[in-house]
Motif scaffolding. Structure first.
Motif, PDB file in Angstrom:
ATOM      1  N   THR A 290      72.105   9.735 -19.518  1.00 40.30           N
ATOM      2  CA  THR A 290      70.937   9.527 -18.230  1.00 40.30           C
ATOM      3  C   THR A 290      70.647   8.105 -18.201  1.00 40.30           C
ATOM      4  O   THR A 290      70.049   7.797 -17.065  1.00 40.30           O
ATOM      5  CB  THR A 290      70.050  10.643 -18.471  1.00 40.30           C
ATOM      6  OG1 THR A 290      69.509  10.383 -19.644  1.00 40.30           O
ATOM      7  CG2 THR A 290      70.320  11.917 -18.473  1.00 40.30           C
TER       8      THR A 290
ATOM      9  N   GLN B  65      66.738  12.049 -12.303  1.00 41.35           N
ATOM     10  CA  GLN B  65      66.715  11.682 -13.864  1.00 41.35           C
ATOM     11  C   GLN B  65      66.381  12.602 -14.778  1.00 41.35           C
ATOM     12  O   GLN B  65      67.096  13.210 -15.526  1.00 41.35           O
ATOM     13  CB  GLN B  65      65.946  10.428 -14.042  1.00 41.35           C
ATOM     14  CG  GLN B  65      66.397   9.051 -13.624  1.00 41.35           C
ATOM     15  CD  GLN B  65      67.501   8.610 -14.242  1.00 41.35           C
ATOM     16  OE1 GLN B  65      67.790   9.085 -15.510  1.00 41.35           O
ATOM     17  NE2 GLN B  65      68.355   7.611 -13.649  1.00 41.35           N
TER      18      GLN B  65
ATOM     19  N   MET C 293      68.812  15.157 -17.033  1.00 38.60           N
ATOM     20  CA  MET C 293      68.658  15.374 -18.293  1.00 38.60           C
ATOM     21  C   MET C 293      68.175  16.873 -18.807  1.00 38.60           C
ATOM     22  O   MET C 293      68.951  17.101 -19.743  1.00 38.60           O
ATOM     23  CB  MET C 293      67.187  14.403 -18.667  1.00 38.60           C
ATOM     24  CG  MET C 293      66.898  14.432 -20.154  1.00 38.60           C
ATOM     25  SD  MET C 293      65.525  13.537 -20.615  1.00 38.60           S
ATOM     26  CE  MET C 293      65.879  11.664 -19.903  1.00 38.60           C
TER      27      MET C 293
END
Length: 393
Positions: A117, A129, A133
């Protein structure tokens, strides 16, 4: 070292499956990686081809594939289709690898999520993000957890199989022990019957031989006793050999042997010994009671063995006494004589003679003491408790 499941030899079917799996993933995801990343896509092949050995070398395969994934990240390549090999390797080590390496693999997987990531931090929104993740983390942890569940189930099945195998081994040992005990018991019974019967027959034959000329009537009586003793011994032998038959039908044979003897059969036994020329005094003390079959048989055989030893070793003119003492908690059986039997070494053949008497008494929870008397002669004392071990009746 590999885990318990991997330690088992892999069947040919499992090896063929791993070969087909690695080949299929390499053909599909490997070429997708080459098409996606061109020359760096070769690293995708490096994460797929080692899966051929995933179950035979789970730790080596995982750490090798993880090393290739690190090279992919260091080379600046994005996530590619070949990264699926890392998930397959993680699942495999969680199932077949050692637990400590499985935990380490999970940590490496979590670190890989952060590294993957981080590649997109400068090109995407923070929400994207976080979403990426969480999704990758859930995928990695889910694959690992599924493998751990498979490992736990496999270990449970292995324990059940081992327990079943142990129970089978225990059963075989118990069966072998039961067969050995039964052989010992039958050998002891045969010894008691044969030794007693032959002792009486030998004494009567010797007496009849000496009396044949001077007293024909005594010789005839001795021969009659020999015949009766032989028939009684054969009856006992048929009874014991009948125990070895699996298809015995006792109700169909009118000549079927009688039940096992007990203390009620002692007067007949003593009369036979008296007919053989031995002077025997028989006394019962206390209040007679009904005895369990095993206890009654034990008392009978001990008296029979004691009288047989007296016939063989006491010498001419010896006098013998048999006493049954019904105590409060146990039956005491005493066989004593005033002959020269104390000077004769007892038999040491296991399962016979005095050893056989002690074995019988031990089975019934009792004891037997035998040895010379003060003033001459020999004495056998058996103490047999009424309550048999294990609640036997």
């Amino acid at each position: 070292m590999t885990g318990i499941l991997a330690a088992r030899p892999l069947p040919a079917r499992s090896k063929a499956f791993d070969l087909l799996l690695a080949g299929g993933l390499t053909m599909f995801f490997g070429f997708l990686s080459l098409a996606q990343e061109h020359w760096t896509g070769v690293l995708g092949l490096g994460m797929l081809v080692p899966l051929v050995w995933r179950r035979s070398r789970p730790e080596l395969v995982f750490f090798g594939v993880a090393a290739v994934a690190v090279l992919q990240w260091l080379g600046g390549a994005n996530l590619m289709a070949g990264n699926v090999g890392l998930l397959v390797a993680l699942y495999t080590i969680s199932v077949y690898g050692e637990i400590r390496y499985s935990r380490i693999a999970l940590g490496i997987g979590g670190l890989g999520v952060l590294m993957a990531t981080s590649r997109y931090w400068s090109t995407s929104d923070w929400r994207q993000q976080v979403t990426m993740m969480v999704a990758l983390g859930a995928l990695v942890f889910g694959v690992w957890a599924f493998g751990e569940r498979r490992r736990t189930r496999g270990l449970y099945v292995a324990q059940l199989e081992e327990r079943a195998a142990q129970l089978e081994r225990d059963r075989d040992r118990e069966a072998a022990l039961a067969v050995s005990n039964e052989r010992t018991r039958i050998a002891r019974e045969i010894h008691d019957v044969v030794a007693h019967g032959l002792s009486i027959m030998i004494v009567q034959a010797d007496g009849g031989l000496y009396a044949a000329d001077a007293s024909p009537e005594q010789a005839k009586k001795a021969l009659a006793t020999i015949g009766d003793t032989g028939r009684a011994s054969l009856t006992e032998m048929r009874k014991m050999l009948g125990l070895l038959k699996q298809d015995t039908q006792p109700d169909l044979d009118p000549n079927q042997p009688r039940p096992q003897p007990g203390v009620s059969s002692l007067p007949e036994l003593i009369d036979n010994v008296r007919d053989a020329g031995l002077t025997v005094a028989y006394e019962v003390r206390g209040e007679p009671r009904n005895l369990p079959a095993l206890l009654g048989l034990t008392a009978y055989r001990i008296v029979q063995e004691g009288l047989t030893n007296t016939l063989k070793h006491a010498g001419p003119g010896a006098r013998t006494s048999v006493t049954l003492d019904y105590g409060h908690e146990m039956l005491t059986v005493v066989v004593t004589d005033d002959g020269r039997g104390a000077a004769v070494a007892p038999s040491t053949d296991p399962g016979h003679g005095l050893v056989g008497m002690r074995q019988r008494a031990s089975i019934s929870g009792g004891t037997v003491n035998a040895g010379p008397k003060a003033g001459g002669g020999y004495e056998v004392v058996a103490r047999l408790p009424y309550n048999l071990p294990g609640g036997q009746q």
